[in-house]
Design an enzyme around this catalytic site. Sequence first.
Site: not given
Length: 447
Positions: A20, A22, A24-25, A28, A137, A174, A213, A249, A368
Amino acid sequence: MNAYEANFDGLVGPTHNYGGLAVGNIASAESALTNSNPREAALQGLEKMKRLADLGLMQGVLPPQERPAVSVLRKLGFTGEDATIIRCAAKVAPGLLRACSSASSMWVANAATVSPSADTEDGKVHLTAANLPSQFHRSIEAPVTSAVLKRVFSNERYFVHHDPLPSNLYFGDEGAANHMRLCPRHGEPGVEIFVFGRSASRDIPKPLRFPARQSLEASEAVARLHQIKRGKELFVQQGPAAIDAGAFHNDVLAVANCDVLFYHEAAYRDWEETEARITKACDWPIHFIRTGEEDVTLAEAVRTYLFNAQLLTLPGNEMMILAPSECRDSHSARNFLERVVQDAANPIAHVEYVDLRQSMKNGGGPACLRLRVVLTEPELDAVQENSRVILDECLYNDLKAWIEKHYRECLSPTDLGDPALLQESRAALDELTTILGFGSLYDFQRP
């Protein structure tokens, strides 16, 4: 000159877990602190690679990074033997241990930005590893990413490597997840599109819920470093509402291939202006395949990762979409894809679905997991000179056996504090470097 678009996929690492981490994801966050299945995750990724290789496409493999990253924990004040450090971090800073155990390097769309030789002034392939400063990370990945790319693309006659940009938010980069390319055919000169979410020096609309990002300044710097031919680069702003909806992204809501841009209209701040600028920059007709809220809502596009599909040119020049199985299970996404392939006015003739649920639960779809690299025949030969990274039946079998030998079937959040996991991971990576012909790559392999 003949050229191939090779997809280099990241192998899922043995510590694949749902930390958990990220911001904004959404996927996740929703999967945070649940159990994962590293073996299933790695096999799902490998099967995707195998399918593309079986279709006659050039498919490469990139190794995972060493995790847990004990060297990072040492820099953050933990001392003692490796096992002591892991136990201590699990007790006093479990969130930090989760970050240092993340297998996020599997999503190699964030590994680097790559410009093919047809687009650059010096006629060489340019690669810049992403600094990824927005998430801790991921920010620790750049040094090993650079080393891996330099090992795979080692011939200086064909490849130019640039250091990651300075690691700060001003130059937040990114990688290829915010970079697209349009061209008549892969081997011909094209237009490179750099997508940014914010600017450190200009006053532009910003998302309100989640941070953007990619910075404009980073995109401009990479374009300069890569010596992209004048007038053949575009800088386009992401839609702030899309970022707030979980499209952290560009590749969550858009994918390009040759003369096709397949996207959700929310992907960009102004989709009409974006299409107009692309049309002006390109010397060939572009197929814009766009949908909006009336067909697929922004929320559903993000949930299913409809536009994080891979858009591929098959031998014979037909295109196909490789979409996550979540799209097949979604009425609106499936109907939209069926209409696209039935429309004779565009080159997309097929759609296939792939099960990547282990990665999808962490917010990573088919696109991805891959880094696209256009290579001429001499450039491809140079890649294969010193390493074994292009997937064939033999390498597939070796990697499948390697995964089944080394990977756990279940990994809980508390398992990250087990020092045995570090030893298992190192044993796996040590064997992998032999399989891939890399020699010593990781710190633990050196005296």
